[in-house]
Design a protein around this motif. Structure first.
Motif, short mmCIF file in Angstrom:
data_model
loop_
_atom_site.label_atom_id
_atom_site.label_comp_id
_atom_site.label_asym_id
_atom_site.label_seq_id
_atom_site.Cartn_x
_atom_site.Cartn_y
_atom_site.Cartn_z
N GLN A 174 0.78 -1.28 0.01
CA GLN A 174 -0.05 -0.06 0.05
C GLN A 174 0.87 1.04 0.03
OE1 GLN A 174 -2.90 -0.06 3.13
NE2 GLN A 174 -3.91 -1.71 2.45
N GLU A 175 2.02 1.24 0.67
CA GLU A 175 2.87 2.60 0.70
C GLU A 175 3.68 2.71 -0.14
OE1 GLU A 175 2.22 4.58 3.38
OE2 GLU A 175 1.06 3.40 4.48
N VAL A 176 4.07 1.78 -1.03
CA VAL A 176 5.23 2.00 -1.96
C VAL A 176 4.73 1.31 -3.43
CG1 VAL A 176 7.06 1.99 -0.28
CG2 VAL A 176 6.64 -0.16 -1.49
N GLU A 177 5.41 1.93 -4.45
CA GLU A 177 5.26 0.85 -5.70
C GLU A 177 6.17 -0.09 -5.72
OE1 GLU A 177 4.20 -0.46 -8.93
OE2 GLU A 177 3.22 1.55 -8.28
N VAL A 178 5.81 -1.16 -5.70
CA VAL A 178 6.70 -2.49 -5.13
C VAL A 178 7.84 -2.62 -6.31
CG1 VAL A 178 5.08 -3.59 -3.61
CG2 VAL A 178 4.98 -4.23 -6.18
N GLY A 179 7.53 -2.31 -7.64
CA GLY A 179 8.34 -2.47 -8.60
C GLY A 179 9.57 -1.76 -8.50
N SER A 180 9.39 -0.46 -8.20
CA SER A 180 10.29 0.76 -8.05
C SER A 180 11.04 0.85 -6.72
CB SER A 180 9.79 1.98 -8.15
OG SER A 180 9.04 1.80 -9.61
N PHE A 181 10.77 -0.08 -5.69
CA PHE A 181 11.25 0.01 -4.24
C PHE A 181 12.64 -0.47 -4.26
CE2 PHE A 181 11.46 -1.42 0.07
CZ PHE A 181 11.14 -0.26 0.78
N GLN A 182 13.67 0.31 -3.66
CA GLN A 182 14.72 0.41 -3.42
C GLN A 182 15.23 0.19 -2.01
OE1 GLN A 182 17.02 3.19 -5.69
NE2 GLN A 182 15.88 3.20 -7.58
N TYR A 183 16.50 -0.47 -1.90
CA TYR A 183 17.13 -0.42 -0.63
C TYR A 183 16.88 0.82 0.40
CZ TYR A 183 20.98 -0.35 2.67
OH TYR A 183 21.83 -0.09 3.72
N PHE A 230 6.79 12.98 4.33
CA PHE A 230 7.27 13.76 5.42
C PHE A 230 6.52 14.56 6.24
CE2 PHE A 230 11.21 12.58 3.18
CZ PHE A 230 11.50 11.47 3.64
N GLY A 231 5.14 14.53 5.92
CA GLY A 231 4.30 15.59 6.33
C GLY A 231 4.49 16.94 6.20
N PHE A 232 5.11 17.35 5.34
CA PHE A 232 5.30 18.72 4.95
C PHE A 232 4.10 19.35 4.00
CE2 PHE A 232 10.27 17.52 4.83
CZ PHE A 232 10.31 18.15 6.12
N GLY A 233 3.12 18.60 3.66
CA GLY A 233 1.90 19.43 3.17
C GLY A 233 2.20 19.63 1.54
N GLY A 234 2.97 18.89 1.11
CA GLY A 234 3.01 19.19 -0.42
C GLY A 234 2.09 18.46 -1.11
N LYS A 235 2.31 18.31 -2.35
CA LYS A 235 1.17 17.72 -3.32
C LYS A 235 1.43 16.34 -3.50
CE LYS A 235 0.95 21.72 -6.24
NZ LYS A 235 1.18 22.41 -7.72
N ALA A 236 2.45 15.62 -3.15
CA ALA A 236 2.80 14.24 -3.22
C ALA A 236 2.97 13.41 -2.15
CB ALA A 236 3.80 13.97 -4.27
N SER A 237 2.57 11.97 -2.23
CA SER A 237 2.70 11.17 -1.20
C SER A 237 3.87 10.53 -1.18
CB SER A 237 1.62 10.26 -1.24
OG SER A 237 1.52 9.39 -2.39
N SER A 278 7.78 6.25 -6.56
CA SER A 278 7.18 5.39 -7.54
C SER A 278 8.38 5.21 -8.99
CB SER A 278 6.14 5.56 -8.12
OG SER A 278 6.01 7.10 -8.70
N GLY A 279 9.36 6.11 -8.85
CA GLY A 279 10.20 6.26 -9.86
C GLY A 279 11.45 7.06 -9.64
N GLU A 280 12.10 7.44 -10.73
CA GLU A 280 13.23 8.30 -10.58
C GLU A 280 12.78 9.81 -10.88
OE1 GLU A 280 16.17 7.75 -9.51
OE2 GLU A 280 16.22 5.54 -9.16
N ASN A 281 12.95 10.66 -9.99
CA ASN A 281 12.54 11.98 -10.16
C ASN A 281 13.71 12.86 -9.37
OD1 ASN A 281 11.47 12.34 -7.39
ND2 ASN A 281 9.78 11.18 -8.51
N GLU A 282 13.62 14.23 -9.46
CA GLU A 282 14.47 15.23 -8.58
C GLU A 282 14.42 14.88 -7.03
OE1 GLU A 282 15.91 19.85 -8.74
OE2 GLU A 282 13.92 19.30 -9.07
N ILE A 283 13.36 14.67 -6.43
CA ILE A 283 13.25 14.37 -4.99
C ILE A 283 13.86 12.95 -4.78
CG2 ILE A 283 11.66 14.07 -3.08
CD1 ILE A 283 9.84 16.48 -4.12
N SER A 284 13.31 11.81 -5.46
CA SER A 284 13.57 10.53 -4.95
C SER A 284 14.91 10.27 -5.08
CB SER A 284 12.71 9.60 -5.91
OG SER A 284 13.12 9.51 -7.08
#
Length: 438
Positions: A110-119, A183-190, A196-202
């Motif tokens: 439920q919490e992660v995209e299992v195919g993209s989950f990393q160590y 992290f509870g910062f109130g942004g747009k994304a969970s 779920s993939g590679e982006n600037e934040i992840s």
């Protein structure tokens, strides 16, 4: 897993509903007011559960609790569909209490995209979920310091970190879609959306964790100590426990990194953790050099000469569907027999039988069709190395090919003894191969 589009009143009485609620991936709340849970302690060896509770400082008989002197890491496993998730939910409901643990339950699916989950995501998720838990339970000072640690991971990649003058929020922030934001910062994304993939934040967070893992662990341990004190002072628990479930679909290399190659790092975390892993990974972890000292598996249910086991397995189905409307008595008993004592497989056989019957009352002919179909699926999974294992009948669980057979339910393990799944054992092509193999 399928999402319910309509509320159900159990046991259901229509074919439309029956098809949905006996589908193996259907995951209802077993512990709500409809009481779908069936206690199997009488037909399972419950010593593993007593030992697990003891390791966590809880005595089931006296209901007394004493927090462990050191942090406990428990590996928890069993066959797919044997009831691991149910047992973890039951453990959660028992231990999540003010005089025991402040318990954070994490369902990875439920919490992660299992195919993209990393160590590296594992450590981010621990921080995120503890922030969420302390915020929702309004633990005074609980989330603020953890959010400061999260800011270090994020650098300048959120509105929150760019605005240093803003007061850190310890309230749950939900967007239009609902849910706790990163992290509870109130942004747009969970968390799931971000990782779920590679982006600037992840990319930033993953790199920071990989490059400075030990420093992160040390800082996290300090924050965990302060958070633990805040929880105690708020009267919401004597210690912190993470229960981690939903692991069956996580890629095997992630497990190898977490629990084998870098198990020493995980052991450095000043956190109590109960972690579910697939049975195939369990035996690789068990033989690893940095092995965990506390490992338990959920025992399979033995059906032979066990009338109570047959009764309780039937009750599991009867809690969901009105059995007399959908299936004849002998047909129901045969479904249970060919389940091999695996709850997931019981639902597979009943569900496949219902499809074979096209919604009519299930008879023995429909069950035989289902047994043949499920046996064929297992037979066609086998490669030449699997066939060699089955031919030699030398089932060493730590061998990878044996682990694969245990994971796919071709082999079933009963308190030390390993047997071929009855669905495969009765399949005509397997029987023919066995006769030629002798």
């Amino acid at each position: 897993m399928p999402t319910s589009r309509i509320p159900y009143t159990f046991p259901v009485r229509t074919v439309r509903e029956a098809k949905a609620v006996i589908e193996p991936e259907f995951q209802p709340n077993l512990f709500d007011e409809q009481e779908l849970y069936v206690n199997l302690d009488e037909i399972r060896d419950r010593s593993y559960l007593d030992k697990l509770y003891f390791a966590l400082g809880y005595d089931r008989e006296t209901e007394s609790f004493e927090s462990p002197a050191g942090c406990v890491k428990i590996i928890f496993s069993g066959h797919r569909g044997c009831g691991k998730s149910t047992e973890l939910r039951r453990i959660y409901s028992t231990l999540n209490a003010p005089g025991r643990y402040f318990t954070v339950f994490i369902d990875l699916e439920q919490e992660v995209e299992v195919g993209s989950f990393q160590y590296a995501d594992f450590f981010s998720l621990l921080i995120h979920k503890l922030i969420e838990g302390t915020a929702r339970n309004k633990v005074k000072g609980g989330a603020g310091r953890l959010q400061a640690l999260a800011e270090k991971l994020l650098g300048e990649k959120t509105e929150k970190t760019r605005s240093k003058k803003k007061k850190r929020s310890t309230e749950v922030e939900a967007g239009a879609e609902g849910g706790f934001k990163l992290f509870g910062f109130g942004g747009k994304a969970s968390f799931k959306e971000v990782f779920s993939g590679e982006n600037e934040i992840s990319t930033t967070v993953r790199q920071e964790i990989k490059q400075n893992t030990l420093q992160l662990i040390n800082e996290l341990n300090v924050e965990m100590g302060d958070t633990r004190l805040n929880i105690q002072e708020s009267g919401q628990g004597e210690d912190i426990l993470f229960i981690i479930d939903g692991s069956e679909k996580i890629q095997s290399d992630v497990y190898e990194e977490l629990f084998i190659k870098k198990a020493n790092i995980l052991s450095e975390l000043d956190i109590n953790m109960l972690m579910a892993v697939p049975i195939s990974s369990y035996y690789q972890i068990e033989k690893a050099p940095n092995n965990f000292s506390t490992l338990y598996t959920v025992p399979m249910i033995k059906l032979e000469k066990n009338d109570l086991a047959l009764e309780l397995m039937k009750k599991i189905i009867g809690k969901r569907i009105e059995i007399p409307l959908f299936i004849e008595g002998d047909a129901m008993n045969t479904c249970i027999e060919y389940s091999g004592g695996c709850i997931r497989q019981l639902f597979q056989v009943v569900h496949t039988s219902l499809i074979s019957s096209l919604g009519k009352k299930i008879e023995m002919t429909h069950v035989k069709e289902a047994i043949y179909e499920r046996g064929k699926y297992l037979w066609e999974y086998l490669d030449n190395e699997h066939m060699k294992v089955l031919s030699e009948e030398n089932y060493r669980p730590a061998e990878r090919k044996v682990g694969e057979l245990l994971y796919i339910l071709i082999l079933l393990k009963y308190n030390g003894k390993i047997k071929v799944n009855p669905l495969l054992a009765s399949y005509p092509d397997f029987l023919e191969w066995k006769s030629k193999d002798k």
